[in-house]
Enzyme design. Structure first.
Site, PDB file in Angstrom:
ATOM      1  N   ALA A 153     -39.724  29.728 -35.801  1.00  0.00           N
ATOM      2  CA  ALA A 153     -39.247  28.685 -34.671  1.00  0.00           C
ATOM      3  C   ALA A 153     -37.961  28.473 -34.732  1.00  0.00           C
ATOM      4  O   ALA A 153     -37.107  28.307 -35.855  1.00  0.00           O
ATOM      5  CB  ALA A 153     -40.046  27.475 -34.678  1.00  0.00           C
ATOM      6  N   GLY A 193     -43.687  31.376 -37.719  1.00  0.00           N
ATOM      7  CA  GLY A 193     -44.211  31.951 -36.615  1.00  0.00           C
ATOM      8  C   GLY A 193     -44.173  33.396 -36.459  1.00  0.00           C
ATOM      9  O   GLY A 193     -45.159  34.103 -35.985  1.00  0.00           O
ATOM     10  N   GLU A 205     -47.098  34.373 -38.468  1.00  0.00           N
ATOM     11  CA  GLU A 205     -48.380  33.873 -37.566  1.00  0.00           C
ATOM     12  C   GLU A 205     -48.598  34.883 -36.494  1.00  0.00           C
ATOM     13  O   GLU A 205     -49.851  35.347 -36.373  1.00  0.00           O
ATOM     14  CB  GLU A 205     -48.032  32.432 -37.071  1.00  0.00           C
ATOM     15  N   GLU A 237     -42.791  26.982 -43.383  1.00  0.00           N
ATOM     16  CA  GLU A 237     -42.633  25.614 -42.900  1.00  0.00           C
ATOM     17  C   GLU A 237     -42.873  24.457 -43.792  1.00  0.00           C
ATOM     18  O   GLU A 237     -42.002  23.214 -43.233  1.00  0.00           O
ATOM     19  CB  GLU A 237     -43.908  25.342 -41.710  1.00  0.00           C
TER      20      GLU A 237
END
Length: 257
Positions: free
Chosen positions: A66, A109, A112, A132
């Site tokens: 992100a 991300g 992910e 994170e």
């Protein structure tokens, strides 16, 4: 197919290819990137001439996670109201197979999204990681659930609670990815996708759906819990400090509990 700001699309025979295209930010995610990559894959999923899809990135980064300029100032109320990280979950719900072709960084991300794909190919430069926790939050795009499901609770705990990077060969060894590719990973992905796309379409769709009954369905409720905890952490001082410190390139001074 419409034009997208942050992804490139092309077809090679019966294979649809979506490529992250935000190189100035190492393909970091913001709201528009999330929408573009999800919508582009959805468009190929609806295209009858396409039998398999590939999601690729750049030479240095598949997707670096992100963009902190997007989320650093987000609080719990906004994260919860806008349901951050929910939109790209649609990638995991596509009916046609998706192959992730990963080079370079795939953090947060990026990891992910690769875990939402059905096959993950990586070259030796690939680095994965759910980082994170070092920013005062947790993964919000299914990362805790999918990683634990892929590699088991104890290994997942080790990586999620430290935020450590995972090299490509280690990712293959622990079962996080499908294969480390020695040559051109995108070319390898195209060859594999073409082989899949040339198989009977209904059998491929049914095969993916059947496997996902075991691989995805049991974690659906866990993804919702993860996302709400992810939202809640946007209301903490540690989240603000972690992201500010990252932007300022200094060591974070977290609250002592």
């Amino acid at each position: 197919m419409k034009e997208f700001k942050y992804v490139l699309t092309e077809k090679k025979g019966n294979v649809g290819i979506v490529t992250f295209n935000r190189p100035e930010a190492m393909n970091a995610l913001n709201e528009q990137v999330v929408e573009d990559v999800t919508d582009a894959l959805k468009a190929f999923d609806a295209d009858d001439s396409v039998g398999c899809m590939i999601l690729a990135g750049g030479e240095k980064a598949f997707c670096a996670g992100a963009d902190l300029k997007w989320i650093a100032d987000v609080d719990f109320e906004e994260a919860y109201q806008k349901d951050y990280a929910a939109y790209m979950d649609q990638i995991a719900e596509l009916r046609k197979p998706v192959i992730a072709a990963v080079k370079g960084f795939a953090f947060g991300g990026g990891t992910e999204i690769s875990l939402m794909c059905d096959i993950i190919l990586a070259d030796k430069t690939a680095l994965f990681g759910l980082t994170e926790v070092t920013l005062g939050v947790i993964p919000g795009g299914g990362g805790t659930q999918r990683m634990a499901h892929r590699i088991g609770k104890y290994k997942a705990m080790r990586y999620i609670l430290t935020g450590d990077w995972i090299k490509a060969d280690e990712a293959e060894r622990i079962g996080l990815i499908t294969e480390v590719v020695e040559d051109d990973v995108l070319q390898h992905a195209v060859e594999l996708a073409t082989k899949i796309a040339n198989n009977p379409r209904l059998a491929v769709l049914a095969g993916k759906e059947s496997v996902n009954q075991q691989a995805e369905m049991p974690i659906a409720e866990g993804r919702k819990v993860e996302r709400r905890l992810f939202h809640a952490l946007f209301g903490t001082e540690d989240k603000k400090e972690g992201m500010t410190a990252f932007a300022e390139k200094r060591k974070p001074n977290y609250k002592k509990y």
